[in-house]
Design a protein around this motif. Structure first.
Motif, mmCIF file in Angstrom:
data_model
loop_
_atom_site.group_PDB
_atom_site.id
_atom_site.type_symbol
_atom_site.label_atom_id
_atom_site.label_comp_id
_atom_site.label_asym_id
_atom_site.label_seq_id
_atom_site.Cartn_x
_atom_site.Cartn_y
_atom_site.Cartn_z
ATOM 1 N N GLY A 228 0.774 -1.179 -0.056
ATOM 2 C CA GLY A 228 0.062 0.016 -0.013
ATOM 3 C C GLY A 228 0.896 1.295 -0.158
ATOM 4 N N LYS A 229 0.217 2.416 0.015
ATOM 5 C CA LYS A 229 0.786 3.761 -0.134
ATOM 6 C C LYS A 229 1.292 4.094 1.273
ATOM 7 C CE LYS A 229 -2.601 5.754 -2.502
ATOM 8 N NZ LYS A 229 -3.274 4.657 -2.991
ATOM 9 N N ARG A 230 0.482 3.319 2.398
ATOM 10 C CA ARG A 230 0.974 3.850 3.644
ATOM 11 C C ARG A 230 0.489 5.170 4.192
ATOM 12 N NH1 ARG A 230 0.694 -1.201 3.845
ATOM 13 N NH2 ARG A 230 2.868 -2.416 3.333
ATOM 14 N N VAL A 231 -0.418 5.726 3.460
ATOM 15 C CA VAL A 231 -0.669 7.364 3.638
ATOM 16 C C VAL A 231 -1.462 7.636 4.965
ATOM 17 C CG1 VAL A 231 -1.097 7.922 1.152
ATOM 18 C CG2 VAL A 231 -3.069 7.040 2.583
ATOM 19 N N ARG A 232 -2.038 6.594 5.650
ATOM 20 C CA ARG A 232 -2.768 6.609 7.055
ATOM 21 C C ARG A 232 -1.530 6.701 8.057
ATOM 22 N NH1 ARG A 232 -5.297 4.317 3.211
ATOM 23 N NH2 ARG A 232 -7.406 4.801 2.796
ATOM 24 N N ALA A 233 -0.691 5.561 7.905
ATOM 25 C CA ALA A 233 0.529 5.484 8.764
ATOM 26 C C ALA A 233 1.607 6.676 8.752
ATOM 27 C CB ALA A 233 1.318 4.446 8.644
ATOM 28 N N VAL B 243 -5.795 -2.166 10.047
ATOM 29 C CA VAL B 243 -7.186 -1.944 10.052
ATOM 30 C C VAL B 243 -7.733 -1.772 8.564
ATOM 31 C CG1 VAL B 243 -9.217 -0.590 10.588
ATOM 32 C CG2 VAL B 243 -7.673 -1.412 12.229
ATOM 33 N N HIS B 244 -6.756 -0.964 7.860
ATOM 34 C CA HIS B 244 -7.025 -0.473 6.596
ATOM 35 C C HIS B 244 -6.809 -1.735 5.474
ATOM 36 C CE1 HIS B 244 -6.852 1.514 2.572
ATOM 37 N NE2 HIS B 244 -5.765 1.221 2.425
ATOM 38 N N ALA B 245 -5.840 -2.614 5.965
ATOM 39 C CA ALA B 245 -5.623 -3.744 4.989
ATOM 40 C C ALA B 245 -6.830 -4.903 5.169
ATOM 41 C CB ALA B 245 -4.394 -4.486 5.024
ATOM 42 N N ARG C 178 -6.411 -5.689 -6.635
ATOM 43 C CA ARG C 178 -6.075 -4.904 -5.412
ATOM 44 C C ARG C 178 -4.506 -4.666 -5.530
ATOM 45 N NH1 ARG C 178 -8.433 -1.173 -2.709
ATOM 46 N NH2 ARG C 178 -10.468 -2.287 -2.599
ATOM 47 N N ARG C 179 -4.260 -3.371 -5.353
ATOM 48 C CA ARG C 179 -2.815 -3.078 -5.126
ATOM 49 C C ARG C 179 -1.808 -3.774 -6.525
ATOM 50 N NH1 ARG C 179 -1.819 -3.150 1.447
ATOM 51 N NH2 ARG C 179 -2.726 -1.133 1.632
ATOM 52 N N GLY C 180 -2.614 -3.919 -7.704
ATOM 53 C CA GLY C 180 -1.971 -4.380 -8.693
ATOM 54 C C GLY C 180 -1.704 -5.851 -8.677
ATOM 55 N N GLY D 148 -19.953 3.040 7.035
ATOM 56 C CA GLY D 148 -20.096 3.752 5.654
ATOM 57 C C GLY D 148 -20.194 2.635 4.664
ATOM 58 N N GLN D 149 -19.530 1.603 4.821
ATOM 59 C CA GLN D 149 -19.631 0.351 4.082
ATOM 60 C C GLN D 149 -21.230 0.054 3.668
ATOM 61 O OE1 GLN D 149 -17.356 -0.589 1.986
ATOM 62 N NE2 GLN D 149 -17.770 -2.989 1.444
ATOM 63 N N PHE D 150 -21.947 -0.251 4.890
ATOM 64 C CA PHE D 150 -23.264 -0.645 4.977
ATOM 65 C C PHE D 150 -24.079 0.337 4.127
ATOM 66 C CE2 PHE D 150 -27.409 0.158 6.589
ATOM 67 C CZ PHE D 150 -28.063 -1.068 6.351
HETATM 68 C C1 GRG Z 1 -14.568 -3.913 9.906
HETATM 69 C C2 GRG Z 1 -12.389 -3.225 8.946
HETATM 70 C C3 GRG Z 1 -13.710 -3.305 8.897
HETATM 71 C C4 GRG Z 1 -14.377 -3.067 7.797
HETATM 72 C C5 GRG Z 1 -15.881 -3.142 7.259
HETATM 73 C C6 GRG Z 1 -15.521 -3.388 4.173
HETATM 74 C C7 GRG Z 1 -15.417 -2.459 5.079
HETATM 75 C C8 GRG Z 1 -16.455 -2.235 6.347
HETATM 76 C C9 GRG Z 1 -15.076 -1.007 4.894
HETATM 77 C C10 GRG Z 1 -14.515 -0.900 3.496
HETATM 78 C C11 GRG Z 1 -13.922 0.585 3.668
HETATM 79 C C12 GRG Z 1 -12.939 1.064 2.361
HETATM 80 C C13 GRG Z 1 -12.353 -0.042 1.697
HETATM 81 C C14 GRG Z 1 -13.042 2.215 1.908
HETATM 82 C C15 GRG Z 1 -12.156 2.698 0.973
HETATM 83 C C16 GRG Z 1 -11.295 3.749 1.266
HETATM 84 C C17 GRG Z 1 -10.120 3.910 0.115
HETATM 85 C C18 GRG Z 1 -10.430 5.145 -0.438
HETATM 86 C C19 GRG Z 1 -9.146 2.882 0.019
HETATM 87 C C20 GRG Z 1 -7.954 2.932 -0.886
HETATM 88 O O1 GRG Z 1 -6.859 3.561 0.075
HETATM 89 P P1 GRG Z 1 -5.654 3.828 -0.582
HETATM 90 O O2 GRG Z 1 -5.539 4.246 -1.666
HETATM 91 O O3 GRG Z 1 -4.973 2.261 -0.777
HETATM 92 O O4 GRG Z 1 -4.621 4.585 0.394
HETATM 93 P P2 GRG Z 1 -3.505 1.640 -0.699
HETATM 94 O O5 GRG Z 1 -3.681 0.432 -1.587
HETATM 95 O O6 GRG Z 1 -2.511 2.472 -1.049
HETATM 96 O O7 GRG Z 1 -3.215 1.351 0.820
#
Ligand code: GRG
Length: 292
Positions: free
Chosen positions: A47-52, A79-81, A98-100, A158-160
């Motif tokens: 990943g790009k690791r932007v959150r960290a 959590v993101h992964a 995902r991620r290529g 949000g996902q829901f």
């Molecule tokens: C309980 C963990 C949990 C999740 C349940 C599936 C779900 C609900 C939510 C999905 C949230 C999601 C995937 C949002 C998209 C956010 C987004 C823009 C992702 C892409 O992020 P990047 O571009 O990806 O930082 P990389 O691959 O660079 O890390």
């Protein structure tokens, strides 16, 4: 060296430290678990690791020690992964790339992918709670913030709503509701843990949540724009041109204006930290201009 190059070098060096530490956190010493751990490592890799990186840049404004920021920052990436594994599953977004690389469930199976996703959520809290450099109060507050970010008022919420409305015409405020939870919630948590570790005030925690919220909106709008006009080979994930999103609702040009508007709102909040926030200002521009 220009200030922008200076920022890019900092970003790359933080990213490389984060990558190394994530590898160490996810090391497997039980051969019977090889299949699942490979799926976990596969999910976290690349990943790009932007959150960290965001956690580190906020922490930097407080001169917070890097070793104290590392576990909370890596927890955000776990959590993101985890969310990306879930998001790609056939009964969610049904994505293949995902991620290529092929999505986790296509390589390891849906059953293993789901176990890995849950295991990553658990590990994220664990690495904070086990970290010897954090005080008990910091551990408690950081895990609280982390767990709130992906729950019933965070990613899951949000996902829901996103899944339920993905092929419907929705109002702007519904999209804002989705983006705030699905994307901005994790940025918000990533910023808040850094203020906690840095010893900032409650008011500063609120300010960083506001900042991260606007940053997260910008990030998601750029994601939506890329969904429509990005190059799948560069973005590295399935692009969904039919799905309802912000850019579809308002049009590509207007979406770009909104992304800038949210970023400018975010930047105004940063004025509180004065010149200490200079790297965060570059970070915002980097997210606004990203092509992947
Ligand atoms: C309980 C963990 C949990 C999740 C349940 C599936 C779900 C609900 C939510 C999905 C949230 C999601 C995937 C949002 C998209 C956010 C987004 C823009 C992702 C892409 O992020 P990047 O571009 O990806 O930082 P990389 O691959 O660079 O890390």
């Amino acid at each position: 060296m220009s200030q922008n190059e200076d920022f890019l070098n900092l970003y790359l060096s933080l990213k490389s430290e984060i990558d190394k530490k994530l590898d160490a956190y996810l090391f497997n010493n039980e051969s019977i678990l090889d299949g699942m751990v490979k799926s976990i490592q596969y999910a976290v890799g690349g990943g790009k690791r932007v959150r960290a990186v965001f956690t580190f840049l906020v922490g930097q404004m407080y001169n917070a020690p890097k070793e104290k920021l590392m576990a909370p920052a890596c927890a955000m990436e776990m959590v993101h992964a985890s969310s990306l594994i879930m998001d790609d599953l056939p009964y969610m977004d049904n994505a293949e790339l995902r991620r290529g690389k092929p999505a986790n469930h296509l390589v390891f199976g849906r059953d293993v992918a789901l176990c890995s996703s849950v295991a990553l959520l658990s590990r994220a809290s664990e690495i904070i709670l086990e970290d010897a450099s954090l005080s008990d109060a910091e551990k408690l507050e950081c895990t609280k913030v982390l767990n709130r970010s992906f729950g019933a008022d965070g990613l899951a919420a949000g996902q829901f709503v996103d899944l339920k409305l993905k092929h419907k015409q929705v109002e702007m405020k519904v999209l804002e509701f989705i983006n705030e939870r699905k994307t901005a919630a994790l940025f918000s948590a990533a910023g808040e843990v850094a203020v906690i570790v840095g010893g900032g005030s409650d008011n500063e925690k609120k300010m960083i949540r506001d900042y991260a919220n606007n940053l997260g909106f910008t990030f998601q709008i750029i994601d939506d724009i890329l969904d429509i006009k990005g190059d799948e080979k560069v973005v590295g994930k399935d692009l969904d041109k039919d799905k309802m999103n912000f850019a579809k609702l308002v049009g590509l040009d207007e979406a770009q204006n909104y992304a800038k508007m949210y970023m400018q709102k975010a930047e105004r909040t940063l004025e509180h930290w004065g010149t200490k926030s200079k790297h965060l200002n570059f970070f915002g521009k980097y997210l606004l201009e990203r092509a992947k």
